[in-house]
Design an enzyme around this catalytic site. Structure first.
Site, mmCIF file in Angstrom:
data_model
loop_
_atom_site.group_PDB
_atom_site.id
_atom_site.type_symbol
_atom_site.label_atom_id
_atom_site.label_comp_id
_atom_site.label_asym_id
_atom_site.label_seq_id
_atom_site.Cartn_x
_atom_site.Cartn_y
_atom_site.Cartn_z
ATOM 1 N N ASP A 262 18.472 2.656 1.106
ATOM 2 C CA ASP A 262 17.311 1.781 1.124
ATOM 3 C C ASP A 262 16.918 1.463 -0.312
ATOM 4 O O ASP A 262 16.592 2.359 -1.091
ATOM 5 C CB ASP A 262 16.164 2.464 1.873
ATOM 6 C CG ASP A 262 15.102 1.467 2.303
ATOM 7 O OD1 ASP A 262 15.368 0.253 2.232
ATOM 8 O OD2 ASP A 262 14.010 1.899 2.685
ATOM 9 N N HIS B 184 6.518 -5.705 -4.901
ATOM 10 C CA HIS B 184 6.272 -4.399 -4.284
ATOM 11 C C HIS B 184 6.336 -3.292 -5.344
ATOM 12 O O HIS B 184 5.467 -2.419 -5.387
ATOM 13 C CB HIS B 184 7.303 -4.157 -3.180
ATOM 14 C CG HIS B 184 7.226 -2.811 -2.550
ATOM 15 N ND1 HIS B 184 6.111 -2.355 -1.882
ATOM 16 C CD2 HIS B 184 8.133 -1.784 -2.496
ATOM 17 C CE1 HIS B 184 6.327 -1.131 -1.423
ATOM 18 N NE2 HIS B 184 7.543 -0.764 -1.782
ATOM 19 N N THR C 93 10.729 -2.684 0.848
ATOM 20 C CA THR C 93 9.617 -3.523 1.285
ATOM 21 C C THR C 93 9.651 -4.870 0.563
ATOM 22 O O THR C 93 9.764 -4.921 -0.660
ATOM 23 C CB THR C 93 8.285 -2.818 0.984
ATOM 24 O OG1 THR C 93 8.329 -1.531 1.575
ATOM 25 C CG2 THR C 93 7.108 -3.610 1.518
ATOM 26 N N ARG D 111 0.494 4.513 -11.240
ATOM 27 C CA ARG D 111 0.656 4.786 -12.673
ATOM 28 C C ARG D 111 -0.178 3.861 -13.550
ATOM 29 O O ARG D 111 -0.163 3.997 -14.768
ATOM 30 C CB ARG D 111 2.128 4.636 -13.093
ATOM 31 C CG ARG D 111 3.058 5.737 -12.610
ATOM 32 C CD ARG D 111 4.456 5.586 -13.228
ATOM 33 N NE ARG D 111 5.052 4.293 -12.918
ATOM 34 C CZ ARG D 111 5.809 4.069 -11.841
ATOM 35 N NH1 ARG D 111 6.069 5.046 -11.011
ATOM 36 N NH2 ARG D 111 6.317 2.882 -11.609
ATOM 37 N N GLU E 273 11.074 -4.886 5.905
ATOM 38 C CA GLU E 273 12.329 -4.942 5.169
ATOM 39 C C GLU E 273 13.360 -5.731 5.972
ATOM 40 O O GLU E 273 13.161 -6.022 7.152
ATOM 41 C CB GLU E 273 12.899 -3.532 4.940
ATOM 42 C CG GLU E 273 11.929 -2.568 4.283
ATOM 43 C CD GLU E 273 12.611 -1.343 3.701
ATOM 44 O OE1 GLU E 273 13.861 -1.338 3.613
ATOM 45 O OE2 GLU E 273 11.896 -0.405 3.339
ATOM 46 N N ASP F 202 10.907 0.348 7.926
ATOM 47 C CA ASP F 202 11.186 1.662 7.353
ATOM 48 C C ASP F 202 9.920 2.495 7.397
ATOM 49 O O ASP F 202 9.155 2.555 6.445
ATOM 50 C CB ASP F 202 11.672 1.499 5.907
ATOM 51 C CG ASP F 202 11.968 2.836 5.262
ATOM 52 O OD1 ASP F 202 12.475 3.727 5.973
ATOM 53 O OD2 ASP F 202 11.695 2.982 4.060
ATOM 54 N N GLU G 274 6.918 -0.710 6.790
ATOM 55 C CA GLU G 274 7.430 -1.401 5.611
ATOM 56 C C GLU G 274 8.319 -2.545 6.088
ATOM 57 O O GLU G 274 9.331 -2.315 6.749
ATOM 58 C CB GLU G 274 8.216 -0.456 4.691
ATOM 59 C CG GLU G 274 7.311 0.589 4.035
ATOM 60 C CD GLU G 274 7.992 1.391 2.945
ATOM 61 O OE1 GLU G 274 7.342 1.681 1.925
ATOM 62 O OE2 GLU G 274 9.170 1.745 3.112
ATOM 63 N N PHE H 106 14.877 -0.935 -3.401
ATOM 64 C CA PHE H 106 13.489 -1.077 -3.869
ATOM 65 C C PHE H 106 13.526 -2.373 -4.668
ATOM 66 O O PHE H 106 13.272 -2.405 -5.853
ATOM 67 C CB PHE H 106 13.195 0.157 -4.734
ATOM 68 C CG PHE H 106 11.785 0.327 -5.249
ATOM 69 C CD1 PHE H 106 10.687 0.263 -4.408
ATOM 70 C CD2 PHE H 106 11.563 0.618 -6.602
ATOM 71 C CE1 PHE H 106 9.399 0.470 -4.903
ATOM 72 C CE2 PHE H 106 10.284 0.825 -7.095
ATOM 73 C CZ PHE H 106 9.204 0.752 -6.247
ATOM 74 N N THR I 189 13.515 4.824 11.358
ATOM 75 C CA THR I 189 13.820 3.480 10.867
ATOM 76 C C THR I 189 14.160 2.620 12.076
ATOM 77 O O THR I 189 15.097 2.927 12.802
ATOM 78 C CB THR I 189 15.006 3.524 9.894
ATOM 79 O OG1 THR I 189 14.630 4.311 8.763
ATOM 80 C CG2 THR I 189 15.391 2.124 9.439
#
Lengths: 394, 394
Positions: free
Chosen positions: A130, A137, A313, A146, A205, A237, A203, A132, A241
């Site tokens: 999976d 996102h 996502t 962060r 996807e 997800d 999510e 990213f 899944t």
């Protein structure tokens, strides 16, 4: 002129003759699972066509790939075989072609109303990664955890990031999902607790379905990667899944250059109607599916037919195009209101429904739906297990 | 009195009648892969015994599990079936029992010298997780990368940490491993480079082989977990994941309480002899294999027969019991000298050999070996691929 089938297909249908996505179905009456394509409100049983000798092409005429309970063998055959099959099927289903149209007995055997079948996972999935791959996102998650200064780590722009998912817990659309339990840790110095997940999310996807694989140690060139891709499905997800049952082929999607709008709806617990939460688009991915596939193999990793590569996502730039509740509710800080209720994360009884389609000239090439409902965690008294806790075994 | 077989088994052999580990082999002459147990220097073809009607017990007499090309169906049958099989085999192979001993034609068909067979991956592995269950290993890695103050994160003591590994790249002992390539990042602000891995390591692990699985959403009680475990293999978690071919059952290991010494040897490139690099022991694990299995399922995750759970690198407390070169050479700072050469990490041409056994009274219950040789990365001119680089596809 737009290609037409002798089968009546509503203009809003996801499954006109231009699509012909692949799945595996089981009839209501007990029978083995068999590969099919969707056409309008019917599934077309490919094993019946094969038995009737209707695949004349050089690659399919001697193959038993449609007498299997999954599509793995068909996927392994590769793009030329897929194109040969598509050409055969579009001809057989076209309004001008009499072979199937005028043979009532064959039609009866080959065409089954969707209402009379159960769709199954169409593939024995060996591995699933999976990614990213949506920058929006990645940015939003980075800001939440962060701060805006370090939202996206520099390496994100150099390699497509992925984790390796679990194949055992991949389920077909419509399967209920039990809210998972696990350890949490409240702030401060208290001990972790064990209990149901508080922030259960979906999510939005899509997943790339791999065709022919590659040998261990021999990476796939990014310029060759499309030949290893059979098609795409919708994918949620979440705890397990969930996949949509129909694999839309790259052949069918080609003309849209992967400009594929998707949306997520929710039927809140205790209600009947679905409310749209977000609208996104496949084109919001920063890393393409061919880049993802090439990267997956670049260290020598081998892919096998039927492996899945999730996109991660898919979030668009605007808040109403974010692909998960974490972003939509900004980690629970901004509840979403709809249908007289509101949500930060998913509640027990909520049903989540993904859908998406590409808009052609007078028809849609659609993915159908990918749905699932959240069931509550098992009651403690049914669990009866000893929670694994710190104990030294030496 | 110690159980004895009519087959001569050397006292140093890993495979006396007390062990009887399971594998899948192929004869030199073309034939289908078939399940077997190891006995001395022979493999005992279980499909031959089944065809001869020698499995009389209630659970095995009508099963076709030994006429398969992998052990998955046998694993699914569960502990009672495994014990029934073990009892049958120990009787058939014992010195006092004439059925096989005195039937030359049956012996000829059922017993094949190991030198005449190829061992294969015995299982179609659905999923494999790899834990991080050795406290010494966790501590050493923590000291190297975070310093002694924060060597082990607090949560390490509350849950068994694991990542999910890839099933496609699991290979059988003896398979060559091509050095992987990937992106690296030198210090400073320079761009990442792409090239062969500089710090290629082995990791001394064992893997739990799962028997009956569990349903999605229904965790396994830690006190029931042993009933879901068929046995153990040696595992080298390096670029691919290499497994030893013989699965030693929990029944055979029970009396040793998993006190199983292991060692790693290396045959340096260009040399002939193996040199022992480290000696560790299975008992150095902080989290037991039943805790690992229970934790894997505690959020509702389902296991399937044949799934593998790696222990993570098994390091002991002393520097000569560390389970990987990262620790043994302290991230390259302390080269190891042996056989007139030295190593910090693996060089092309190095062959790594794991072995291990439990010491019984007059016999060993051993795991055989788990080996592999490092081949150089493919030359650039053979790769011919475009490196995936930062490019936006929207």
């Amino acid at each position: 002129m737009v290609l037409k089938s002798f089968i009546e297909v509503h203009p809003d249908s996801h499954f006109p003759i231009q699509n012909l996505p692949y799945g595996v179905f089981k009839r209501e009456t007990a029978s083995d699972p068999r590969p099919a394509v969707a056409i309008g409100d019917y599934v077309l049983d490919l094993s019946v066509l094969a038995s009737a000798g209707l695949f004349h092409g050089p690659l399919l005429s001697n193959s038993d790939c449609f007498n299997k309970s999954n599509l793995n063998k068909f996927l392994e055959l590769g793009r030329l075989a897929w194109t040969e099959t598509r050409t055969t099927l579009q001809k057989l289903l076209s309004a001008e072609e009499s072979i199937l149209r005028d043979n009532a007995s064959l039609r009866e055997k080959a065409l089954v109303p969707m209402s009379q079948v159960q769709m199954l996972l169409p593939i024995a999935i060996g591995d699933y990664s999976d990614f990213f791959a949506s920058k929006h996102h990645a940015y939003n998650c980075g800001v939440m955890f962060r701060g805006p200064e370090n939202a996206i780590n520099p390496n994100w722009f150099h390699i497509p990031i992925a984790y390796h998912g679990r194949a055992s817990s991949i389920v077909i659309s419509g399967t209920d999902i039990i809210r998972p339990r696990g350890q949490g840790h409240p702030a401060g110095n208290s001990l972790p607790y064990f209990g149901p997940s508080h922030k259960l999310d979906f999510e939005l996807e899509m997943a790339t379905v791999v065709g022919p694989g590659n040998e261990l140690g021999k990476p796939v060139d990014v310029n060759e990667a499309a030949n290893h891709i059979f098609g795409l499905v919708l994918m949620n997800d979440w705890s397990a899944t969930t996949l949509s049952p129909w694999i839309v082929t790259l052949d069918a999607l080609e003309q849209f250059a992967l400009d594929a709008p998707q949306q997520v709806s929710i039927v809140p617990t205790g209600q009947k109607d679905a409310h749209v939460l977000t609208r996104s688009n496949f084109r919001h991915l920063y890393w393409t599916i061919t880049q993802q596939l090439a990267h997956q193999t670049i260290n020598g990793c081998n892919l096998r037919p039927g492996d899945h590569l999730g996109t991660g996502t898919i979030s668009g730039p605007e808040p109403d195009s974010y692909g998960c509740l974490l972003e939509l509710s900004w980690n629970g800080q901004k509840p979403l209101s709809f249908g007289g209720t509101s949500r930060t994360f998913l509640e027990d009884g909520d049903e989540v429904i993904f859908t998406g389609y590409c808009k052609g000239d007078g028809y849609n090439v659609g993915f159908g739906t990918c749905s699932g409902k959240i069931l509550p965690s098992l009651p403690e008294e049914l669990l009866q297990f000893s929670v694994v806790s710190a104990s030294n075994c030496t």
